[in-house]
Write an enzyme that holds these catalytic residues in place. Structure first.
Site, mmCIF file in Angstrom:
data_model
loop_
_atom_site.group_PDB
_atom_site.id
_atom_site.type_symbol
_atom_site.label_atom_id
_atom_site.label_comp_id
_atom_site.label_asym_id
_atom_site.label_seq_id
_atom_site.Cartn_x
_atom_site.Cartn_y
_atom_site.Cartn_z
ATOM 1 N N TYR A 63 0.839 -1.205 0.000
ATOM 2 C CA TYR A 63 0.000 0.000 0.000
ATOM 3 C C TYR A 63 0.874 1.255 0.000
ATOM 4 O O TYR A 63 0.660 2.178 -0.807
ATOM 5 C CB TYR A 63 -0.919 0.020 1.216
ATOM 6 N N LYS A 86 1.096 4.280 -2.926
ATOM 7 C CA LYS A 86 0.928 5.718 -2.698
ATOM 8 C C LYS A 86 2.188 6.484 -3.100
ATOM 9 O O LYS A 86 2.109 7.605 -3.621
ATOM 10 C CB LYS A 86 0.579 5.978 -1.233
#
Length: 316
Positions: free
Chosen positions: A181, A185
């Site tokens: 994750y 980002k």
């Protein structure tokens, strides 16, 4: 980079009018995206909520209209995990121009197993980064038709301690959900900065800005039924964190300013002013690892190959 002292005062509770402007907010039906949409709606702008779920989008629009009478808000069915659907979704916008897109939507998985999109991309990288990369390409003609179009990419503190592995961008060899994750980002933030460099190279009027929300917690977020209804217990448990962190309504402030403030420049990073965790938005130095243009350029080429989309034409 402007210093904090040279940055004009910005009243997050008294935003400038933006009548006639059109803004697309991906993931605008919940979380920070909902509050970005609500706050922009209060300026008179037409706000389009990009959402996979028509039901959730309807609930969000009802909540916004409850808070902002006369709000110009509508929904667009948008699934960033389905790259093949994005051109059709953009056609459904039916607007001659788009003043800004806020790349806010994101998928965060806490536990294994690794999941993939229908096109075979790791779900978080495919949705958070590749989906927004491709969407930008399809939106670019509409953004270029606006007087000063903006692409606002919402990054995350989760990216600050991560580094991209461009030999394994899809985490096929070593999948750990939180790390994957954070890297998705980080890829988004690299893209936002590289996009601005390429827009400048072709003399485009469109600017690309990267923002982050600081520390934004559900427990510090005001109620917006039925979109968000925190329990009393959650509020009490989260209250001590309010010394350093903030709610998602405040986490939206940096993105809202990046859309509205003409003083914001492409290629900048904006975040909360108090330790980058809470408070009024301000420009901050671009994180050291985000200044690696070689990594950004390689990521761009990988993303172009994976999506088949070129967000910015090559000069000449």
């Amino acid at each position: 980079m402007p210093s904090v002292s040279s940055t004009p005062l910005w009243d997050v509770h008294r935003l400038p009018r933006a009548d006639g402007r059109v803004v697309l907010v991906t993931g605008g039906n919940a979380g920070i995206g909902y509050f970005i949409a609500e706050q922009l709606s209060a300026t008179g702008a037409t706000v389009v909520l990009g959402s996979r779920s028509p039901v959730k989008a309807e609930a969000a629009m009802a909540a916004i209209r409850e808070r902002v009478p006369g709000a110009r808000v509508r929904a667009l069915r948008l699934d960033l995990a389905d790259l093949a659907s994005l051109e059709t979704a953009v056609d459904a916008l039916e607007s001659p121009h788009l003043d800004a897109v806020v790349h806010n939507a994101g998928v965060a998985l806490d536990d294994p197993p690794r999941r993939e999109t229908g096109e075979g991309h790791e779900l978080m990288f495919g949705t958070n980064h590749l989906g927004h990369f491709a969407l930008t390409g399809w939106l670019m003609p509409m953004l270029s038709a606006a007087p000063a179009g903006r692409v606002v990419t919402v990054g995350s503190f989760a990216a600050k301690t991560e580094r991209l592995d461009l030999d394994d961008p899809q985490s096929r060899q070593d999948y750990r959900p939180k790390r994957t994750y954070g890297r998705s980002k980080l890829a988004q933030m690299h893209f936002g900065l590289e996009l601005d460099r390429r827009l400048r190279a072709v003399g485009s009027p469109v600017a690309s800005v990267v923002v982050h929300p600081g520390g934004a917690l559900d427990s510090l977020t005001p109620s917006r039924p039925p979109v968000h209804v925190p329990t009393l217990g959650a509020r009490l448990r989260g209250a001590p964190a309010g010394v350093l962190l903030q709610g998602k309504h405040a986490g939206a402030w940096s993105a809202v300013r990046a859309v509205l403030d003409p003083a914001v420049r492409g290629g900048q990073l904006w975040g909360p002013g108090v330790f980058s965790l809470r408070g009024r938005p301000r420009p901050e130095p671009v994180w050291a690892h985000l200044t690696d243009t070689a990594v950004a350029a390689r990521l761009w080429e990988l993303s172009r190959t994976m999506t088949g989309v070129v967000p910015v034409p090559v000069p000449g």
